[in-house]
Design a protein around this motif. Structure first.
Motif, PDB file in Angstrom:
ATOM      1  N   VAL A  63       0.772  -1.335  -0.143  1.00 58.94           N
ATOM      2  CA  VAL A  63      -0.111   0.009  -0.107  1.00 58.94           C
ATOM      3  C   VAL A  63       0.984   1.331   0.120  1.00 58.94           C
ATOM      4  O   VAL A  63       0.607   2.388  -0.644  1.00 58.94           O
ATOM      5  CB  VAL A  63      -1.159   0.008   1.265  1.00 58.94           C
ATOM      6  CG1 VAL A  63      -1.739   1.476   1.291  1.00 58.94           C
ATOM      7  CG2 VAL A  63      -2.014  -1.061   0.925  1.00 58.94           C
ATOM      8  N   VAL A  64       1.828   1.260   0.726  1.00 57.89           N
ATOM      9  CA  VAL A  64       2.838   2.423   0.895  1.00 57.89           C
ATOM     10  C   VAL A  64       3.589   2.650  -0.641  1.00 57.89           C
ATOM     11  O   VAL A  64       3.710   3.575  -1.081  1.00 57.89           O
ATOM     12  CB  VAL A  64       4.053   2.290   1.924  1.00 57.89           C
ATOM     13  CG1 VAL A  64       4.947   3.263   1.850  1.00 57.89           C
ATOM     14  CG2 VAL A  64       3.193   2.211   3.267  1.00 57.89           C
ATOM     15  N   GLY A  65       3.596   1.635  -1.151  1.00 56.77           N
ATOM     16  CA  GLY A  65       4.267   1.542  -2.676  1.00 56.77           C
ATOM     17  C   GLY A  65       3.265   2.120  -3.690  1.00 56.77           C
ATOM     18  O   GLY A  65       3.839   3.045  -4.530  1.00 56.77           O
ATOM     19  N   ALA A  66       2.170   1.617  -3.511  1.00 52.40           N
ATOM     20  CA  ALA A  66       1.142   2.256  -4.452  1.00 52.40           C
ATOM     21  C   ALA A  66       0.960   3.632  -3.934  1.00 52.40           C
ATOM     22  O   ALA A  66       0.648   4.477  -5.131  1.00 52.40           O
ATOM     23  CB  ALA A  66      -0.188   1.520  -4.203  1.00 52.40           C
ATOM     24  N   LEU A  67       0.747   3.833  -2.823  1.00 53.14           N
ATOM     25  CA  LEU A  67       0.760   5.499  -2.568  1.00 53.14           C
ATOM     26  C   LEU A  67       1.728   6.272  -2.870  1.00 53.14           C
ATOM     27  O   LEU A  67       1.573   7.432  -3.781  1.00 53.14           O
ATOM     28  CB  LEU A  67       0.450   5.680  -0.947  1.00 53.14           C
ATOM     29  CG  LEU A  67      -0.921   5.399  -0.240  1.00 53.14           C
ATOM     30  CD1 LEU A  67      -0.783   5.259   0.957  1.00 53.14           C
ATOM     31  CD2 LEU A  67      -1.791   5.994  -0.935  1.00 53.14           C
ATOM     32  N   VAL A  68       2.826   5.844  -3.033  1.00 50.46           N
ATOM     33  CA  VAL A  68       4.177   6.758  -3.521  1.00 50.46           C
ATOM     34  C   VAL A  68       3.945   6.856  -4.858  1.00 50.46           C
ATOM     35  O   VAL A  68       4.109   7.703  -5.593  1.00 50.46           O
ATOM     36  CB  VAL A  68       5.457   6.104  -3.101  1.00 50.46           C
ATOM     37  CG1 VAL A  68       6.746   6.806  -3.828  1.00 50.46           C
ATOM     38  CG2 VAL A  68       5.568   6.169  -1.634  1.00 50.46           C
ATOM     39  N   ALA A  69       3.578   5.703  -5.903  1.00 44.98           N
ATOM     40  CA  ALA A  69       3.371   5.694  -7.302  1.00 44.98           C
ATOM     41  C   ALA A  69       2.416   6.685  -7.661  1.00 44.98           C
ATOM     42  O   ALA A  69       2.377   7.317  -8.408  1.00 44.98           O
ATOM     43  CB  ALA A  69       3.091   4.262  -7.849  1.00 44.98           C
ATOM     44  N   TYR A  70       1.375   6.606  -6.748  1.00 43.94           N
ATOM     45  CA  TYR A  70       0.136   7.731  -6.968  1.00 43.94           C
ATOM     46  C   TYR A  70       0.608   9.052  -7.014  1.00 43.94           C
ATOM     47  O   TYR A  70       0.529   9.656  -7.725  1.00 43.94           O
ATOM     48  CB  TYR A  70      -1.057   7.466  -6.162  1.00 43.94           C
ATOM     49  CG  TYR A  70      -1.886   8.328  -6.327  1.00 43.94           C
ATOM     50  CD1 TYR A  70      -3.138   8.043  -7.191  1.00 43.94           C
ATOM     51  CD2 TYR A  70      -2.015   9.339  -5.553  1.00 43.94           C
ATOM     52  CE1 TYR A  70      -4.153   8.892  -7.465  1.00 43.94           C
ATOM     53  CE2 TYR A  70      -3.494  10.383  -5.714  1.00 43.94           C
ATOM     54  CZ  TYR A  70      -4.309   9.906  -6.795  1.00 43.94           C
ATOM     55  OH  TYR A  70      -5.362  10.661  -7.034  1.00 43.94           O
TER      56      TYR A  70
END
Length: 82
Positions: A63-70
């Motif tokens: 989830v943290v990785g996805a938020l950073v990508a977003y």
């Protein structure tokens, strides 16, 4: 030479496996479509008492990785997309 799959599976037996699981999940959520389960399954097989903890660590990392990508995509859109 060991393949990436073999290398990741070997990380499951290490003392810092939980930290490595988080990093793999973070990178998977950010840029690299690598299945976290490749590392998660051997870790749970070695320590079934920590299965829920490992699942939580993998979920948070992803989830943290996805938020950073977003956020990165949003920044690029604001800079170049308009």
């Amino acid at each position: 030479m060991a393949t990436l799959h073999e290398r990741v599976v070997s990380w499951a037996a290490r003392e810092d496996a939980e930290r490595r699981l988080w990093v793999v999940a973070l990178v998977e959520g950010l840029i690299w479509p690598f299945m976290v389960e490749v590392m998660l399954v051997p870790m749970v097989a070695l320590r079934p008492d920590k299965a829920w903890r490992y699942a939580f660590v993998a979920t948070v990392g992803s989830v943290v990785g996805a938020l950073v990508a977003y956020v990165l995509g949003w920044g690029v859109w604001l800079t170049l997309g308009q």
